[in-house]
Design an enzyme around this catalytic site. Structure first.
Site, PDB file in Angstrom:
ATOM      1  CB  ILE A  68      54.832  27.769  44.148  1.00 60.96           C
ATOM      2  CG1 ILE A  68      53.458  28.383  44.438  1.00 60.96           C
ATOM      3  CG2 ILE A  68      54.653  26.377  43.511  1.00 60.96           C
ATOM      4  CD1 ILE A  68      52.627  28.673  43.196  1.00 60.96           C
ATOM      5  CB  ILE A 128      64.865  36.231  35.908  1.00 59.68           C
ATOM      6  CG1 ILE A 128      63.617  37.098  36.123  1.00 59.68           C
ATOM      7  CG2 ILE A 128      64.875  35.035  36.846  1.00 59.68           C
ATOM      8  CD1 ILE A 128      62.317  36.400  35.699  1.00 59.68           C
ATOM      9  CB  THR A 154      59.749  40.771  37.053  1.00 62.68           C
ATOM     10  OG1 THR A 154      60.678  41.581  37.779  1.00 62.68           O
ATOM     11  CG2 THR A 154      59.838  39.346  37.586  1.00 62.68           C
ATOM     12  CB  THR A 180      48.498  31.750  36.684  1.00 62.25           C
ATOM     13  OG1 THR A 180      47.186  32.030  37.175  1.00 62.25           O
ATOM     14  CG2 THR A 180      48.917  32.963  35.857  1.00 62.25           C
ATOM     15  CG  ASP A 181      43.584  29.535  37.320  1.00 61.73           C
ATOM     16  OD1 ASP A 181      44.274  30.487  37.730  1.00 61.73           O
ATOM     17  OD2 ASP A 181      42.700  28.983  38.015  1.00 61.73           O
ATOM     18  CD  GLU A 182      45.012  34.961  38.945  1.00 63.98           C
ATOM     19  OE1 GLU A 182      44.969  36.171  38.722  1.00 63.98           O
ATOM     20  OE2 GLU A 182      45.265  34.477  40.061  1.00 63.98           O
ATOM     21  CE1 TYR A 238      50.979  36.756  38.479  1.00 67.27           C
ATOM     22  CE2 TYR A 238      48.639  36.205  38.586  1.00 67.27           C
ATOM     23  CZ  TYR A 238      49.969  35.817  38.639  1.00 67.27           C
ATOM     24  OH  TYR A 238      50.295  34.493  38.836  1.00 67.27           O
ATOM     25  CB  ALA A 275      48.015  41.507  30.972  1.00 66.25           C
ATOM     26  CE  LYS A 309      53.057  33.652  35.535  1.00 64.58           C
ATOM     27  NZ  LYS A 309      54.423  33.227  35.931  1.00 64.58           N
ATOM     28  CE  LYS A 337      49.892  36.555  45.913  1.00 67.31           C
ATOM     29  NZ  LYS A 337      51.132  35.829  45.775  1.00 67.31           N
ATOM     30  CG  LEU A 338      41.325  34.493  50.639  1.00 71.32           C
ATOM     31  CD1 LEU A 338      40.584  35.795  50.909  1.00 71.32           C
ATOM     32  CD2 LEU A 338      40.414  33.535  49.876  1.00 71.32           C
ATOM     33  NE  ARG A 359      42.342  41.554  43.592  1.00 73.79           N
ATOM     34  CZ  ARG A 359      42.774  40.300  43.771  1.00 73.79           C
ATOM     35  NH1 ARG A 359      42.411  39.327  42.945  1.00 73.79           N
ATOM     36  NH2 ARG A 359      43.576  39.998  44.769  1.00 73.79           N
TER      37      ARG A 359
HETATM   38  P1  NAD Z   1      55.803  34.466  45.233  1.00 77.14           P
HETATM   39  O1  NAD Z   1      55.493  35.914  45.027  1.00 77.14           O
HETATM   40  O2  NAD Z   1      55.598  33.852  46.575  1.00 77.14           O
HETATM   41  O3  NAD Z   1      57.335  34.192  44.838  1.00 77.14           O
HETATM   42  C1  NAD Z   1      57.963  34.786  43.750  1.00 77.14           C
HETATM   43  C2  NAD Z   1      59.468  34.639  43.925  1.00 77.14           C
HETATM   44  O4  NAD Z   1      60.104  35.202  42.776  1.00 77.14           O
HETATM   45  C3  NAD Z   1      60.025  35.376  45.154  1.00 77.14           C
HETATM   46  O5  NAD Z   1      60.927  34.553  45.834  1.00 77.14           O
HETATM   47  C4  NAD Z   1      60.742  36.580  44.549  1.00 77.14           C
HETATM   48  O6  NAD Z   1      61.849  37.021  45.323  1.00 77.14           O
HETATM   49  C5  NAD Z   1      61.173  36.036  43.196  1.00 77.14           C
HETATM   50  N1  NAD Z   1      61.367  37.089  42.188  1.00 77.14           N
HETATM   51  C6  NAD Z   1      60.529  38.113  41.898  1.00 77.14           C
HETATM   52  N2  NAD Z   1      61.058  38.884  40.930  1.00 77.14           N
HETATM   53  C7  NAD Z   1      62.259  38.320  40.605  1.00 77.14           C
HETATM   54  C8  NAD Z   1      63.261  38.651  39.648  1.00 77.14           C
HETATM   55  N3  NAD Z   1      63.154  39.725  38.869  1.00 77.14           N
HETATM   56  N4  NAD Z   1      64.355  37.848  39.557  1.00 77.14           N
HETATM   57  C9  NAD Z   1      64.471  36.750  40.369  1.00 77.14           C
HETATM   58  N5  NAD Z   1      63.557  36.416  41.287  1.00 77.14           N
HETATM   59  C10 NAD Z   1      62.461  37.183  41.399  1.00 77.14           C
HETATM   60  O7  NAD Z   1      54.982  33.709  44.117  1.00 77.14           O
HETATM   61  P2  NAD Z   1      54.335  32.246  44.105  1.00 77.14           P
HETATM   62  O8  NAD Z   1      52.960  32.333  44.621  1.00 77.14           O
HETATM   63  O9  NAD Z   1      55.290  31.286  44.727  1.00 77.14           O
HETATM   64  O10 NAD Z   1      54.236  31.998  42.535  1.00 77.14           O
HETATM   65  C11 NAD Z   1      55.326  31.418  41.823  1.00 77.14           C
HETATM   66  C12 NAD Z   1      54.957  31.299  40.357  1.00 77.14           C
HETATM   67  O11 NAD Z   1      53.789  30.495  40.210  1.00 77.14           O
HETATM   68  C13 NAD Z   1      54.629  32.643  39.695  1.00 77.14           C
HETATM   69  O12 NAD Z   1      55.186  32.617  38.408  1.00 77.14           O
HETATM   70  C14 NAD Z   1      53.105  32.657  39.629  1.00 77.14           C
HETATM   71  O13 NAD Z   1      52.656  33.411  38.528  1.00 77.14           O
HETATM   72  C15 NAD Z   1      52.802  31.191  39.478  1.00 77.14           C
HETATM   73  N6  NAD Z   1      51.483  30.745  39.986  1.00 77.14           N
HETATM   74  C16 NAD Z   1      51.124  31.040  41.276  1.00 77.14           C
HETATM   75  C17 NAD Z   1      49.908  30.585  41.762  1.00 77.14           C
HETATM   76  C18 NAD Z   1      49.483  30.859  43.186  1.00 77.14           C
HETATM   77  O14 NAD Z   1      48.352  30.526  43.561  1.00 77.14           O
HETATM   78  N7  NAD Z   1      50.333  31.414  44.041  1.00 77.14           N
HETATM   79  C19 NAD Z   1      49.054  29.830  40.930  1.00 77.14           C
HETATM   80  C20 NAD Z   1      49.464  29.541  39.624  1.00 77.14           C
HETATM   81  C21 NAD Z   1      50.694  30.010  39.183  1.00 77.14           C
HETATM   82  P1  TYD Z   2      44.448  36.163  46.013  1.00 81.72           P
HETATM   83  O1  TYD Z   2      44.924  35.271  47.108  1.00 81.72           O
HETATM   84  O2  TYD Z   2      45.022  37.547  45.919  1.00 81.72           O
HETATM   85  O3  TYD Z   2      44.609  35.361  44.642  1.00 81.72           O
HETATM   86  P2  TYD Z   2      44.077  35.709  43.147  1.00 81.72           P
HETATM   87  O4  TYD Z   2      43.545  37.099  43.132  1.00 81.72           O
HETATM   88  O5  TYD Z   2      45.327  35.577  42.355  1.00 81.72           O
HETATM   89  O6  TYD Z   2      43.041  34.680  42.855  1.00 81.72           O
HETATM   90  O7  TYD Z   2      42.869  36.325  46.155  1.00 81.72           O
HETATM   91  C1  TYD Z   2      42.021  35.190  46.129  1.00 81.72           C
HETATM   92  C2  TYD Z   2      40.603  35.701  46.177  1.00 81.72           C
HETATM   93  O8  TYD Z   2      40.368  36.330  47.444  1.00 81.72           O
HETATM   94  C3  TYD Z   2      40.318  36.774  45.133  1.00 81.72           C
HETATM   95  O9  TYD Z   2      38.989  36.597  44.637  1.00 81.72           O
HETATM   96  C4  TYD Z   2      40.420  38.087  45.900  1.00 81.72           C
HETATM   97  C5  TYD Z   2      39.961  37.692  47.282  1.00 81.72           C
HETATM   98  N1  TYD Z   2      40.565  38.463  48.399  1.00 81.72           N
HETATM   99  C6  TYD Z   2      39.741  39.093  49.351  1.00 81.72           C
HETATM  100  O10 TYD Z   2      38.505  39.021  49.292  1.00 81.72           O
HETATM  101  N2  TYD Z   2      40.347  39.785  50.361  1.00 81.72           N
HETATM  102  C7  TYD Z   2      41.699  39.901  50.462  1.00 81.72           C
HETATM  103  O11 TYD Z   2      42.189  40.585  51.408  1.00 81.72           O
HETATM  104  C8  TYD Z   2      42.529  39.242  49.498  1.00 81.72           C
HETATM  105  C9  TYD Z   2      44.022  39.336  49.567  1.00 81.72           C
HETATM  106  C10 TYD Z   2      41.909  38.528  48.479  1.00 81.72           C
END
Ligand code: NAD
Ligand code: TYD
Length: 348
Positions: free
Chosen positions: A13, A60, A100, A139-141, A164, A166, A168, A203-204, A287
């Protein structure tokens, strides 16, 4: 707002957000990232020579490094994406999620407080320089899991279930405390599941696209009927931009686009788009502590700040699948080496 510190800007993101901000504004963007397994500078190769963009490799949690960045770049805005972000990894290695996500966030807040308070040595003063802001990307989680009905609003009690979520939720509480105790101008955004380009294939959606194109089995956890509320990453970026400019200090804003889908629906959609067979689906052990359903009520951000998503899910997922198919080199590079070891350990 001139000098924005984007932490975690080399991740999924964060890198989309760096692109978004450079395209839509004239601000200096300082991207600070530790480049963990999830950080990838290839995501930003097209902007690396942009004079408004600077990359700093740092953690960070590193007090001296964060201090130096605030000093050197006169940071006035922080958008904190940096985090350990994968639920499955938080089950096998919870500790780094706490250091972190919680302590790292507190280190950023403390440094910002020192630089942004008008009288940093006066503990009773809550006067901050004008125009500063700390935005915590959450996050909504953090709200936990829903049953068949209902949605998360900003007043839903926090009730996280995984290490995770917890971590956040804990970070959110520290951000809240810096606002209530010190008067720091903050916002917290809580977004639903994102999809789009540059997402790490643990991720999924990118995992299923990658396995599908390689004719590998598609590991669906449990019965595949868990529901996530999907938002295109560029809509998440525009929502954060909206909160940065219009968000009321101290407020939480939920972000989502009303796109609830069961996991199995998404997997089947990917299979049919790639013209593969549903025989690739493999139901695997669920999971632990798996949240059944998430759904965001976005009334506050849409009515109070006037934000709305631009993508329909149908258009967004079509473009996203095409992006992964057209960027084979990007995905092949990531899925070689370490990723193979992770995958074997996780799914064996
Ligand atoms: P990501 O895992 O793709 O990216 C995380 C980034 O943070 C990476 O570039 C990593 O190198 C960096 N990082 C990790 N630890 C670090 C540290 N100690 N110091 C500096 N940099 C560090 O994650 P993402 O999916 O892009 O998510 C970004 C943010 O958005 C997170 O805070 C996550 O909780 C939040 N978020 C994600 C989603 C989603 O669906 N992916 C939804 C809602 C919120
Ligand atoms: P994920 O992308 O890990 O996001 P989050 O757990 O943060 O919502 O997973 C999305 C959904 O997909 C979640 O319900 C778990 C499921 N999932 C699978 O069924 N198989 C997989 O291999 C993965 C990575 C996720």
């Amino acid at each position: 707002m001139k000098n924005i510190l984007v932490t975690g800007g080399a991740g999924f993101i964060g890198s989309n957000f760096v692109h978004y901000m450079l395209k839509n504004h004239d601000y200096n963007i300082i991207n600070l990232d530790a480049l963990t397994y999830a950080g990838n500078l290839d995501n930003l190769s097209d902007v690396e020579n942009d004079p408004k963009y600077t990359f700093v490799k740092a953690d960070i949690r590193d007090k001296a490094a964060i201090e130096e960045v605030f000093e050197k770049y006169s940071i006035d805005t922080v958008v904190n994406f940096a985090a350990e972000s994968h639920v499955d990894r938080s089950i096998t290695e919870p500790e780094i999620f706490l250091t972190t996500n919680v302590l790292g966030t507190q280190n950023l807040l403390e440094t910002a407080k020192r630089h942004w308070k008008v009288n940093p040595d006066d503990k009773y003063s809550s006067e901050f320089k004008s125009g500063v802001k700390f935005l915590q990307v959450s996050t909504d989680e953090t709200y936990g899991a829903l049953g068949k009905t209902g949605m998360f609003t900003e007043t839903t009690p926090i009730s996280p279930n995984s290490p995770y979520s917890a971590s956040k939720a804990s970070a959110d509480l520290v951000v809240r405390a810096y606002h209530n105790t010190f008067g720091m101008p903050v916002n917290i955004t809580r977004c639903s599941n994102n999809y789009g380009p540059y997402q790490f294939p643990e991720k999924l959606i990118p995992l299923m696209i990658n396995n599908c194109r390689n004719n590998k089995s598609l590991p669906v956890y449990g019965d595949g009927m868990q529901i996530r509320d999907w938002l295109h990453v560029s809509d998440h970026c525009s929502a954060i931009d909206t909160v940065l400019h219009k968000g009321k200090d101290g407020e939480i804003y939920n972000i989502g686009g009303n796109n609830e889908k069961a996991n199995i629906e998404i997997v089947k959609l990917i299979i049919s788009t790639l013209g593969k067979s549903e025989d690739l689906i493999e139901y695997v052990k669920d999971r632990p502590g798996h949240d059944r359903r998430y759904a965001i009520d976005n009334t506050k951000i849409t009515t109070e700040l006037g934000w709305s998503p631009a993508y329909t899910f149908e258009q967004g997922i079509k473009e996203t699948i095409e992006w992964y198919l057209n960027n084979e080199q990007w995905i092949n590079k990531i899925t070689s080496g370490e990723y193979t070891k992770y995958y074997e350990k996780m799914y064996k």
